[in-house]
Design a protein around this motif. Structure first.
Motif, PDB file in Angstrom:
ATOM      1  N   GLN A   1      -2.451  14.745   1.794  1.00 31.86           N
ATOM      2  CA  GLN A   1      -2.108  14.641   0.376  1.00 31.86           C
ATOM      3  C   GLN A   1      -2.728  15.960  -0.069  1.00 31.86           C
ATOM      4  O   GLN A   1      -3.896  16.425   0.277  1.00 31.86           O
ATOM      5  N   GLY A   2      -1.985  16.516  -1.282  1.00 32.49           N
ATOM      6  CA  GLY A   2      -2.573  17.683  -1.678  1.00 32.49           C
ATOM      7  C   GLY A   2      -3.319  17.412  -2.850  1.00 32.49           C
ATOM      8  O   GLY A   2      -3.115  16.394  -3.712  1.00 32.49           O
ATOM      9  N   TYR A   3      -4.587  18.151  -3.225  1.00 37.15           N
ATOM     10  CA  TYR A   3      -5.523  18.014  -4.263  1.00 37.15           C
ATOM     11  C   TYR A   3      -5.853  19.137  -4.576  1.00 37.15           C
ATOM     12  O   TYR A   3      -5.876  20.379  -4.149  1.00 37.15           O
ATOM     13  N   GLY A   4      -6.240  19.326  -6.045  1.00 34.82           N
ATOM     14  CA  GLY A   4      -7.085  20.586  -6.609  1.00 34.82           C
ATOM     15  C   GLY A   4      -8.430  20.485  -6.512  1.00 34.82           C
ATOM     16  O   GLY A   4      -8.878  19.538  -5.989  1.00 34.82           O
ATOM     17  N   SER A   5      -9.241  21.594  -6.526  1.00 41.45           N
ATOM     18  CA  SER A   5     -10.460  21.901  -6.242  1.00 41.45           C
ATOM     19  C   SER A   5     -10.955  22.868  -7.010  1.00 41.45           C
ATOM     20  O   SER A   5     -10.331  23.784  -7.259  1.00 41.45           O
ATOM     21  N   ASP A   6     -12.323  22.859  -7.475  1.00 42.40           N
ATOM     22  CA  ASP A   6     -12.952  23.788  -8.236  1.00 42.40           C
ATOM     23  C   ASP A   6     -13.889  24.701  -7.575  1.00 42.40           C
ATOM     24  O   ASP A   6     -14.580  25.659  -7.988  1.00 42.40           O
ATOM     25  N   GLU A   7     -13.977  24.559  -6.292  1.00 39.07           N
ATOM     26  CA  GLU A   7     -14.504  25.415  -5.396  1.00 39.07           C
ATOM     27  C   GLU A   7     -13.868  25.648  -4.037  1.00 39.07           C
ATOM     28  O   GLU A   7     -12.779  24.981  -3.609  1.00 39.07           O
TER      29      GLU A   7
ATOM     30  N   ASP B   1     -15.325  12.511 -12.038  1.00 37.95           N
ATOM     31  CA  ASP B   1     -14.530  12.620 -13.354  1.00 37.95           C
ATOM     32  C   ASP B   1     -13.350  13.283 -13.310  1.00 37.95           C
ATOM     33  O   ASP B   1     -12.570  13.329 -14.278  1.00 37.95           O
ATOM     34  N   ASP B   2     -12.458  13.351 -12.063  1.00 38.40           N
ATOM     35  CA  ASP B   2     -11.402  13.780 -11.969  1.00 38.40           C
ATOM     36  C   ASP B   2     -10.680  13.467 -10.702  1.00 38.40           C
ATOM     37  O   ASP B   2     -11.281  14.253  -9.495  1.00 38.40           O
ATOM     38  N   PRO B   3      -9.999  12.338 -10.360  1.00 38.72           N
ATOM     39  CA  PRO B   3      -9.735  12.074  -9.104  1.00 38.72           C
ATOM     40  C   PRO B   3      -8.513  12.871  -8.517  1.00 38.72           C
ATOM     41  O   PRO B   3      -8.111  12.911  -7.515  1.00 38.72           O
ATOM     42  N   THR B   4      -7.984  13.468  -9.451  1.00 36.72           N
ATOM     43  CA  THR B   4      -6.894  14.575  -8.561  1.00 36.72           C
ATOM     44  C   THR B   4      -7.570  16.028  -8.007  1.00 36.72           C
ATOM     45  O   THR B   4      -6.915  16.768  -7.514  1.00 36.72           O
ATOM     46  N   LYS B   5      -9.101  15.815  -7.992  1.00 39.92           N
ATOM     47  CA  LYS B   5      -9.795  16.984  -7.509  1.00 39.92           C
ATOM     48  C   LYS B   5     -10.536  16.436  -6.426  1.00 39.92           C
ATOM     49  O   LYS B   5     -11.067  15.432  -6.536  1.00 39.92           O
ATOM     50  N   VAL B   6     -10.772  17.377  -5.314  1.00 38.92           N
ATOM     51  CA  VAL B   6     -11.839  16.923  -4.396  1.00 38.92           C
ATOM     52  C   VAL B   6     -13.118  18.052  -4.483  1.00 38.92           C
ATOM     53  O   VAL B   6     -12.968  19.217  -4.688  1.00 38.92           O
TER      54      VAL B   6
ATOM     55  N   VAL C   1      -5.427  22.253  -1.707  1.00 40.71           N
ATOM     56  CA  VAL C   1      -6.411  21.677  -0.824  1.00 40.71           C
ATOM     57  C   VAL C   1      -5.864  20.473  -0.202  1.00 40.71           C
ATOM     58  O   VAL C   1      -5.383  19.327  -0.912  1.00 40.71           O
ATOM     59  N   PHE C   2      -5.286  20.434   1.011  1.00 41.93           N
ATOM     60  CA  PHE C   2      -4.595  19.089   1.786  1.00 41.93           C
ATOM     61  C   PHE C   2      -5.706  18.400   2.628  1.00 41.93           C
ATOM     62  O   PHE C   2      -6.949  19.081   3.550  1.00 41.93           O
TER      63      PHE C   2
END
Length: 282
Positions: free
Chosen positions: A40-46, A59-64, A96-97
């Protein structure tokens, strides 16, 4: 006529296909085939590397984000390459997979000692890096399929951290193959049978978390050694006092014998202490 129909149905190709299908089903049921998961693909701030242990952001389940040992309840899976799995699900901004089941490489450290095949793996004090799980951690990411002892050619880096005793130490980082299966740590179930004070003493001596079995065996060795040394010392002192009372003229020889008894008891006690130390540090 009936025999001819049977011969027509039982052709070589059909029989071979049936046998191959049966073999595949048998292998699948016995664990011989391990299909990789759908990632599954996700976004990430790092920036996240392949093999890092990650979890969803609160605070954001679409990011890891990369996890450490203090965030085990957020554990999701392992960062993988999009080419590592036959099927990937992602949006335009999800680069991010993450694999949640299957066999993939994971980054680990030797923070809790060497890792052997079959050991449980959990997140370490380093963000995104795994380690050998002990009974102190509540969750595991899976089980190791290959070994890592901090030596050899599979070291990819090292890092400094502060251990549980407040001491700075350097740990090696490498890659192992992991069978991902996020679950409760089976080792944690046995932690309840170990008194907290006894676990802390063992951990202070060893510099790492220990299994209840090793703690109890060490405590047993120490108690037995102390009892034997104390018994020798008590018997020697009591016998010496009685002997001096009966024969004051032999006081010097009696005291010499008492010194030998004390020395013997001290040797027994030291041997038990050294044995406990070696067992805990192994």
């Amino acid at each position: 006529m009936f025999v001819a129909k049977i011969k027509h149905l039982l052709t070589f190709k059909r029989c071979a296909s049936f046998l191959m299908l049966s073999a595949l089903v048998a292998l699948r049921l016995t664990g011989g085939i391990y299909a990789q998961s759908v990632t599954q693909g996700y976004g990430s701030d790092e920036t996240l590397q392949r093999g890092m242990i990650v979890g969803t952001k609160k605070d954001d389940p679409t990011k890891v984000e990369a996890l450490n040992v203090d965030q085990l309840e957020q554990m999701l899976g392992i960062v993988v390459s999009p080419n590592d799995s036959p099927i990937t699900l992602s949006g335009d901004d999800e680069k991010v997979f993450v694999a949640t089941v299957g066999r993939y490489e994971v980054l680990v450290s030797d923070q809790e000692g060497a890792i052997n095949p079959g050991d449980y793996i959990t997140a370490s004090s380093l963000d995104g890096i795994g380690m050998h799980a002990t009974f102190d951690q509540s969750e595991i990411i899976g089980r190791a399929l290959t070994a890592f002892d901090g030596t050899g050619g599979n070291i990819v880096g090292q890092s400094d951290l502060i251990d549980t005793n407040g001491n700075a130490r350097s740990v090696k980082i490498g890659r192992i193959e992991l069978d991902i299966a996020i679950s409760k740590n089976p080792l944690a179930k046995s932690a309840a049978v170990t008194p907290e004070w006894l676990g802390k003493i063992g951990q202070a001596i060893a510099g790492k978390s220990l299994s209840p079995a090793r703690i109890y065996i060490s405590a047993g060795i120490f108690i037995i050694g102390s009892v034997i040394a104390g018994s020798i010392l008590y018997a020697g002192i009591r016998s010496s006092i009685i002997a001096v009372g009966r024969n004051p003229l032999s006081k010097r020889s009696i005291l010499r014998g008492l010194v030998e008894v004390i020395f013997t008891a001290l040797i027994v006690f030291i041997i038990s202490v050294v044995g406990v130390y070696l067992l805990l540090r192994a």
